[in-house]
Design a protein around this motif. Structure first.
Motif, PDB file in Angstrom:
ATOM      1  N   SER A  48      45.719  32.083  57.216  1.00  0.00           N
ATOM      2  CA  SER A  48      46.345  33.146  58.003  1.00  0.00           C
ATOM      3  C   SER A  48      46.574  32.615  59.413  1.00  0.00           C
ATOM      4  CB  SER A  48      45.450  34.394  58.046  1.00  0.00           C
ATOM      5  OG  SER A  48      44.331  34.167  58.877  1.00  0.00           O
ATOM      6  N   ASN A  49      47.201  33.442  60.250  1.00  0.00           N
ATOM      7  CA  ASN A  49      47.440  32.987  61.619  1.00  0.00           C
ATOM      8  C   ASN A  49      46.246  33.248  62.540  1.00  0.00           C
ATOM      9  OD1 ASN A  49      47.613  35.742  62.200  1.00  0.00           O
ATOM     10  ND2 ASN A  49      49.842  35.721  62.469  1.00  0.00           N
ATOM     11  N   ILE A  71      45.769  38.563  52.609  1.00  0.00           N
ATOM     12  CA  ILE A  71      47.023  37.882  52.877  1.00  0.00           C
ATOM     13  C   ILE A  71      47.449  37.002  51.701  1.00  0.00           C
ATOM     14  CG2 ILE A  71      48.193  36.295  54.463  1.00  0.00           C
ATOM     15  CD1 ILE A  71      47.387  39.067  55.611  1.00  0.00           C
ATOM     16  N   ASP A  72      48.740  37.066  51.344  1.00  0.00           N
ATOM     17  CA  ASP A  72      49.276  36.236  50.263  1.00  0.00           C
ATOM     18  C   ASP A  72      49.749  34.880  50.768  1.00  0.00           C
ATOM     19  OD1 ASP A  72      49.105  38.010  47.944  1.00  0.00           O
ATOM     20  OD2 ASP A  72      50.523  39.260  49.041  1.00  0.00           O
ATOM     21  N   GLY A  73      50.102  34.807  52.027  1.00  0.00           N
ATOM     22  CA  GLY A  73      50.594  33.552  52.590  1.00  0.00           C
ATOM     23  C   GLY A  73      51.093  33.780  54.000  1.00  0.00           C
ATOM     24  N   ILE A  74      51.578  32.721  54.605  1.00  0.00           N
ATOM     25  CA  ILE A  74      52.121  32.850  55.952  1.00  0.00           C
ATOM     26  C   ILE A  74      53.609  32.550  55.938  1.00  0.00           C
ATOM     27  CG2 ILE A  74      49.947  32.356  57.123  1.00  0.00           C
ATOM     28  CD1 ILE A  74      50.926  29.517  57.547  1.00  0.00           C
ATOM     29  N   GLY A  75      54.328  33.215  56.832  1.00  0.00           N
ATOM     30  CA  GLY A  75      55.744  32.975  57.003  1.00  0.00           C
ATOM     31  C   GLY A  75      56.014  32.477  58.408  1.00  0.00           C
ATOM     32  N   VAL A 117      55.333  33.442  47.483  1.00  0.00           N
ATOM     33  CA  VAL A 117      55.334  34.740  48.158  1.00  0.00           C
ATOM     34  C   VAL A 117      56.671  35.448  47.943  1.00  0.00           C
ATOM     35  CG1 VAL A 117      55.189  35.902  50.394  1.00  0.00           C
ATOM     36  CG2 VAL A 117      53.657  34.003  49.883  1.00  0.00           C
ATOM     37  N   LEU A 118      57.751  34.701  48.080  1.00  0.00           N
ATOM     38  CA  LEU A 118      59.092  35.291  47.941  1.00  0.00           C
ATOM     39  C   LEU A 118      59.310  35.903  46.556  1.00  0.00           C
ATOM     40  CD1 LEU A 118      61.214  32.594  49.787  1.00  0.00           C
ATOM     41  CD2 LEU A 118      61.039  35.005  50.439  1.00  0.00           C
ATOM     42  N   ARG A 119      58.617  35.406  45.540  1.00  0.00           N
ATOM     43  CA  ARG A 119      58.805  35.923  44.182  1.00  0.00           C
ATOM     44  C   ARG A 119      58.451  37.399  44.079  1.00  0.00           C
ATOM     45  NH1 ARG A 119      54.450  33.033  40.361  1.00  0.00           N
ATOM     46  NH2 ARG A 119      55.395  34.481  38.863  1.00  0.00           N
ATOM     47  N   TYR A 120      57.582  37.891  44.984  1.00  0.00           N
ATOM     48  CA  TYR A 120      57.164  39.288  44.949  1.00  0.00           C
ATOM     49  C   TYR A 120      57.935  40.161  45.944  1.00  0.00           C
ATOM     50  CZ  TYR A 120      53.145  37.336  42.460  1.00  0.00           C
ATOM     51  OH  TYR A 120      52.346  36.695  41.556  1.00  0.00           O
ATOM     52  N   VAL A 158      54.224  32.084  63.632  1.00  0.00           N
ATOM     53  CA  VAL A 158      53.699  32.239  62.273  1.00  0.00           C
ATOM     54  C   VAL A 158      53.191  33.661  62.094  1.00  0.00           C
ATOM     55  CG1 VAL A 158      51.898  31.481  60.677  1.00  0.00           C
ATOM     56  CG2 VAL A 158      53.123  29.805  62.060  1.00  0.00           C
ATOM     57  N   VAL A 159      53.518  34.272  60.960  1.00  0.00           N
ATOM     58  CA  VAL A 159      53.099  35.644  60.674  1.00  0.00           C
ATOM     59  C   VAL A 159      52.385  35.700  59.329  1.00  0.00           C
ATOM     60  CG1 VAL A 159      54.887  36.756  62.063  1.00  0.00           C
ATOM     61  CG2 VAL A 159      55.383  36.163  59.700  1.00  0.00           C
ATOM     62  N   ASN A 160      51.429  36.618  59.227  1.00  0.00           N
ATOM     63  CA  ASN A 160      50.722  36.848  57.966  1.00  0.00           C
ATOM     64  C   ASN A 160      51.569  37.736  57.059  1.00  0.00           C
ATOM     65  OD1 ASN A 160      48.448  35.429  58.889  1.00  0.00           O
ATOM     66  ND2 ASN A 160      47.598  37.268  59.842  1.00  0.00           N
ATOM     67  N   LEU A 161      51.618  37.382  55.789  1.00  0.00           N
ATOM     68  CA  LEU A 161      52.424  38.145  54.830  1.00  0.00           C
ATOM     69  C   LEU A 161      51.554  38.673  53.693  1.00  0.00           C
ATOM     70  CD1 LEU A 161      55.489  35.720  54.475  1.00  0.00           C
ATOM     71  CD2 LEU A 161      55.284  37.714  55.990  1.00  0.00           C
ATOM     72  N   GLU A 162      51.726  39.949  53.382  1.00  0.00           N
ATOM     73  CA  GLU A 162      51.098  40.538  52.199  1.00  0.00           C
ATOM     74  C   GLU A 162      52.154  41.290  51.413  1.00  0.00           C
ATOM     75  OE1 GLU A 162      48.017  43.946  50.663  1.00  0.00           O
ATOM     76  OE2 GLU A 162      47.720  43.157  52.691  1.00  0.00           O
ATOM     77  N   CYS A 163      52.353  40.874  50.179  1.00  0.00           N
ATOM     78  CA  CYS A 163      53.361  41.515  49.324  1.00  0.00           C
ATOM     79  C   CYS A 163      52.835  42.825  48.764  1.00  0.00           C
ATOM     80  CB  CYS A 163      53.751  40.580  48.183  1.00  0.00           C
ATOM     81  SG  CYS A 163      54.393  38.995  48.738  1.00  0.00           S
TER      82      CYS A 163
END
Length: 217
Positions: free
Chosen positions: A70-71, A102-106, A128-131, A177-182
């Motif tokens: 995460s960031n 968090i699923d990943g960072i963008g 991450v993009l798949r979701y 950088v940002v934290n991503l949660e789908c």
């Protein structure tokens, strides 16, 4: 669980790293109301447990895995963070269901201001993009936002002035950088279908020589 509606922007007062984890102290006021030791506060979208608190700050431990994925691990003293207390059953669900995992960072690759809002274009890993789906929900640093565009490499969100005024988005720049949660729904659906396929595979493998011998063939 959280809703993705940010309650307060806090300030990182102190961060100590070592022995595979870190301790963060965050200055804030609003999210401390009715908060007890052991409660959860989403910090840039990451679910953290309150270890200590004063009238204007709280401390939380952050595991090494969280710092690495995460960031939070790249924060510096003085940085601002999105904060949200855990959802109560009596609360309005103004955003969407956010777990704080968090699923990943963008990475922000474009910021463009237009008449209908400020557009953020964010690159993200394919896993991450798949979701992420068009007009679906996405958690970005804990903020519940609606996806306005998505392809195989990036997605876009349009942010209204109110969100800009009450979150850390105005402090973001190109390459931030940002934290991503789908959205949880997509992941649960995938798990259900993959589980079904796994069961079918098990059944196929069970029909072997031993099975046939035991059945009189």
């Amino acid at each position: 669980m959280f809703t993705g509606i940010i309650e307060e922007v806090g300030i990182l007062q102190q961060i100590n790293l070592g022995n595979g984890f870190g301790v963060m102290e965050i200055k804030c006021r609003n999210v401390l109301e009715e908060t007890k030791i052991g409660d959860s506060i989403a910090t840039n979208g990451v679910c953290l447990t309150v270890k200590e608190k004063t009238y204007n700050s709280f401390k939380a431990e952050v595991m090494g895995e969280t710092l690495a994925k995460s960031n939070l691990g790249s924060l510096k003293v003085g940085d601002k963070l999105n904060l949200e207390r855990a959802l109560r059953l009596s609360d309005r669900l103004g955003g969407h269901i956010v777990s704080g995992h968090i699923d990943g960072i963008g990475r922000i690759i474009s910021i463009k201001q237009e008449m209908d809002g400020t557009w953020f274009t964010i690159s993200a890993p394919r896993e991450v993009l798949r979701y992420i789906i068009y007009k679906g929900s996405i958690g970005i640093d804990g903020m519940s936002l609606t996806v306005a565009y998505v392809d195989e490499e990036v997605f876009k969100v349009s942010v209204i002035p109110h969100t800009l005024d009450n979150t850390i988005l105005p402090y973001k720049k190109i390459n931030s950088v940002v934290n991503l949660e789908c959205d949880l729904v997509g992941k649960y659906i995938e798990k259900l279908f993959s589980g079904k396929n796994e069961d079918e595979e098990v059944k196929k493998h069970d029909i072997g020589m031993d099975f046939l011998k035991n059945s009189g063939f």
